[in-house]
Enzyme design. Structure first.
Site, PDB file in Angstrom:
ATOM      1  N   ILE A 144       0.997  -1.111   0.075  1.00  0.00           N
ATOM      2  CA  ILE A 144       0.036   0.062  -0.037  1.00  0.00           C
ATOM      3  C   ILE A 144       1.067   1.314  -0.038  1.00  0.00           C
ATOM      4  O   ILE A 144       0.574   2.302  -0.770  1.00  0.00           O
ATOM      5  CB  ILE A 144      -0.786  -0.020   1.268  1.00  0.00           C
ATOM      6  N   GLU A 145       1.902   1.148   0.845  1.00  0.00           N
ATOM      7  CA  GLU A 145       2.887   2.325   0.966  1.00  0.00           C
ATOM      8  C   GLU A 145       3.369   2.787  -0.258  1.00  0.00           C
ATOM      9  O   GLU A 145       3.833   3.900  -0.724  1.00  0.00           O
ATOM     10  CB  GLU A 145       4.001   2.064   2.021  1.00  0.00           C
ATOM     11  N   LYS A 188       9.910 -18.921 -21.229  1.00  0.00           N
ATOM     12  CA  LYS A 188       8.548 -18.828 -20.691  1.00  0.00           C
ATOM     13  C   LYS A 188       8.248 -17.119 -20.054  1.00  0.00           C
ATOM     14  O   LYS A 188       7.048 -16.910 -20.219  1.00  0.00           O
ATOM     15  CB  LYS A 188       8.506 -20.054 -19.584  1.00  0.00           C
ATOM     16  N   ASP A 190      22.322 -16.149  -7.028  1.00  0.00           N
ATOM     17  CA  ASP A 190      22.923 -15.965  -5.543  1.00  0.00           C
ATOM     18  C   ASP A 190      24.487 -16.096  -5.801  1.00  0.00           C
ATOM     19  O   ASP A 190      24.945 -17.000  -6.616  1.00  0.00           O
ATOM     20  CB  ASP A 190      22.611 -16.955  -4.498  1.00  0.00           C
ATOM     21  N   CYS A 196      34.041   6.774  16.488  1.00  0.00           N
ATOM     22  CA  CYS A 196      33.120   7.490  16.879  1.00  0.00           C
ATOM     23  C   CYS A 196      32.823   7.196  18.532  1.00  0.00           C
ATOM     24  O   CYS A 196      33.710   7.374  19.541  1.00  0.00           O
ATOM     25  CB  CYS A 196      31.946   7.441  16.285  1.00  0.00           C
ATOM     26  N   GLY A 221      33.731   4.309  19.634  1.00  0.00           N
ATOM     27  CA  GLY A 221      35.030   3.715  19.853  1.00  0.00           C
ATOM     28  C   GLY A 221      36.139   4.623  20.341  1.00  0.00           C
ATOM     29  O   GLY A 221      36.873   4.189  21.280  1.00  0.00           O
ATOM     30  N   HIS A 267      33.367   9.056  11.320  1.00  0.00           N
ATOM     31  CA  HIS A 267      32.847   7.818  10.675  1.00  0.00           C
ATOM     32  C   HIS A 267      33.664   7.669   9.356  1.00  0.00           C
ATOM     33  O   HIS A 267      33.165   7.747   8.428  1.00  0.00           O
ATOM     34  CB  HIS A 267      31.438   7.706  10.470  1.00  0.00           C
ATOM     35  N   GLU A 301      34.567   5.208   7.898  1.00  0.00           N
ATOM     36  CA  GLU A 301      34.341   4.185   7.039  1.00  0.00           C
ATOM     37  C   GLU A 301      33.290   4.418   5.791  1.00  0.00           C
ATOM     38  O   GLU A 301      33.330   3.858   4.882  1.00  0.00           O
ATOM     39  CB  GLU A 301      33.489   2.976   7.822  1.00  0.00           C
TER      40      GLU A 301
HETATM   41  N1  GLN Z   1      26.662   7.698  21.266  1.00  0.00           N
HETATM   42  C1  GLN Z   1      27.820   8.617  21.053  1.00  0.00           C
HETATM   43  C2  GLN Z   1      27.557   9.892  20.739  1.00  0.00           C
HETATM   44  O1  GLN Z   1      26.184  10.359  20.574  1.00  0.00           O
HETATM   45  C3  GLN Z   1      28.566   7.884  19.680  1.00  0.00           C
HETATM   46  C4  GLN Z   1      27.673   8.106  18.501  1.00  0.00           C
HETATM   47  C5  GLN Z   1      28.315   7.004  17.449  1.00  0.00           C
HETATM   48  O2  GLN Z   1      28.998   6.502  17.556  1.00  0.00           O
HETATM   49  N2  GLN Z   1      27.692   7.319  16.284  1.00  0.00           N
HETATM   50  O3  GLN Z   1      28.209  10.797  20.880  1.00  0.00           O
END
Ligand code: GLN
Length: 537
Positions: free
Chosen positions: A148-149, A224, A241, A380, A382, A510, A512
């Protein structure tokens, strides 16, 4: 105006439309076609920022600070493009726009309706996602035909193709061909036929049918499907896959999908050179593996840390190595013998996270890496855990904590080594907004971070609320932690590291999100070089 490829899904969700769209983007870009993307998510959330990663996977963050669906990560990585807010649009955003217009009186007294007003706003979003350099926009509709959405989006696609002409847009439909074990895995085409019929009921005739199946599709099934769905057999494409998502472009290319699409859209192209990509995919599959432990709260689900896993794979592949991941649940490390679970790994990553749960387990893991001189990369949250662990162990502050862990205003401000701030570095009340998107960072001379990045001024994407408490920085530095990256304007801590021969680096950002298969991120490259080399001395 550029051209458009619309991609819908049928039969079941989670067929890998995102990877197929990203793979097509890669192939077309490698053929000299400028591409961009738009993901429509038919849910009512304004964006993915408030969604639980357990259910929805990683929240991907763009340069301009949009919190998006993880498919944008696939798009950016495969096609090596930079996307932003206009490239992920939800029903919540569309309705937000329409309701704001209604309040402003933009509709001049008309009754505001799904058709035309909501559908018009969706068509505007399709145009807005195009960028000047892009010849083509790949528009993926989340969910399954019949939801529906999804209906207003399907109607918008119908109108868009009608208004712009068939030469300007093609429709791809990805459906599942289930194989019944009792029938010797014979692939069943009926559900796919029904989903194509459903599209037709909505006024859409697809141009290419992509068939996801567990086993290769026999010619008989192709014939088909072509007959029943009204397309030529060469436009029925198999998506089997595969062991690695990086093999999907090759499969599509072998069946000529990229060429057929360009012919259909009258887009000039050159044959793509897939050699670098093939070499990358081969390296990822290498049996020579680096063993990396990733300690997180959502450790059960690699999807929650999609970009972290990807960035590590890219960097390992650049060294001709594969990776062996151990996704370790931070809370479990709080209970048993953490060292026994961690020993044997070549490196540790503590990725982003929210909330107090699992924080002690993450710090146990960081202590293991710090004391054993095992290469450690903090991302972050971490970094925040690494700072608190260091404060407790090396700064005579056994009560050190992050303000985020305080569930009732009981922490003394003096114990909060990680705290809430505004961007000027002054304390603010709780509930400040997240720091989002690309932010600059200046690296300290002589630091490991500078050696890794090779340039003194960098920028990385952010998504966090808390910061290293500026008042605690002198104590951290006095006791041997190096603040090797700072925000050039407000001085906030961006990167910390340990001196000497140990690879121990944590960043508030971040990184990454910026890694690409063929352009691995420098910090991840440096980390994996250290992990591959083994602990010093
Ligand atoms: N929770 C932490 C903060 O808000 C780190 C956030 C995160 O790792 N993206 O600062």
């Amino acid at each position: 105006m550029g051209k458009y490829i619309f991609i819908t899904g049928g039969v079941v969700s989670s067929l890998g439309k995102g990877v197929v769209s990203a793979s097509l983007g890669f192939l077309l870009r490698a053929s000299g076609v400028g591409v961009t993307f738009l993901k429509f998510d038919p849910y009512l959330n304004r964006d993915a920022g408030t969604m639980n990663p357990y259910q929805h996977g990683e929240v991907f963050v763009t340069e301009d600070g949009a919190e998006t669906d993880l498919d944008l990560g696939h798009y950016e990585r495969f096609a090596d493009v930079v996307l932003g807010k206009p490239n992920n649009v939800t029903t919540g955003q569309i309705y937000g726009t329409v309701l704001d217009r209604e309040r402003r009186g933009d509709y001049g007294g008309a009754t505001v309706q799904v058709i035309p007003h909501v559908v018009d706003a969706i068509k505007e979003a399709i145009v807005a996602a195009g960028t000047p350099g892009a010849d083509l926009t790949l528009v993926e509709l989340g969910g399954t035909i019949g939801d529906i959405e999804g209906m207003p989006f399907i109607e918008a696609i119908r109108q868009f193709i009608l208004e712009n002409g068939k030469d300007e847009a093609v429709l791809l439909h990805l459906a599942l061909l289930p194989g019944l074990p009792a029938g010797g895995k014979e692939l069943k085409t009926k559900p796919a036929q029904h989903s194509v019929q459903k599209l037709r009921e909505c006024g859409l005739q697809m141009d290419f049918l992509l068939c996801r199946s567990e086993v290769p599709m026999p010619d008989e099934a192709r014939r088909k499907l072509a007959l029943h769905t009204n397309v030529k057999p060469e436009r029925v494409i198999e998506v089997p896959d595969v062991r690695l998502i990086y093999n999907v472009p090759e499969h599509l290319h072998r069946q000529g999908l990229d060429r057929l699409l360009c012919e259909r859209l009258k887009l000039p192209r050159r044959p793509p050179d897939l050699t670098p990509w093939r070499n990358f995919a081969a390296a990822v599959a290498s049996p020579k593996r680096i063993r990396i432990a990733i300690v997180g709260k959502y450790a059960g689900m690699a999807d929650c840390y999609k970009s972290v896993g990807e960035a590590l794979l890219h960097a390992a592949a650049a060294r001709g190595r594969g990776l062996e991941f151990s996704w370790l649940d931070a809370e479990e490390l709080e209970l048993g013998d953490a060292r026994a679970r961690l020993d044997g790994h070549d490196g540790l990553v503590v990725p982003g996270g929210f909330g107090v749960r699992g924080a002690e387990g993450k710090m146990r893991a960081i202590r293991w890496a710090r004391e054993g001189k095992i290469p450690f990369l903090g991302l972050c949250y971490g970094l925040q855990c690494a700072v608190v662990e260091f404060a407790r162990a090396a700064c005579a502050a056994p009560a050190a904590a992050s303000a985020e862990w305080d569930e009732g205003d009981r922490f003394s401000p003096d114990d909060c080594w990680i705290t809430l701030l505004d961007n000027q570095g002054r304390a603010t009340p709780r509930g400040g907004t997240l720091r989002l998107g690309s932010q600059p960072c200046r690296l300290a001379p002589g630091s490991r971070a500078l050696a890794a990045y090779g340039t003194g001024l960098i920028s990385e994407r952010h998504r966090h609320r808390y910061e290293v408490n500026p008042e605690k920085v002198p104590a951290l530095e006095r006791n041997g932690l190096i603040v090797s990256g700072r925000h050039p304007d407000n001085g906030l801590v961006e990167i910390v590291e340990l001196p000497g021969d140990q690879w121990f680096v944590a960043t508030q950002a971040h990184p990454e999100f910026k890694s690409r298969p063929l352009r691995p991120h420098p910090l991840f490259l440096s980390f994996l070089a250290a992990a591959a080399a083994g602990p010093p001395g």
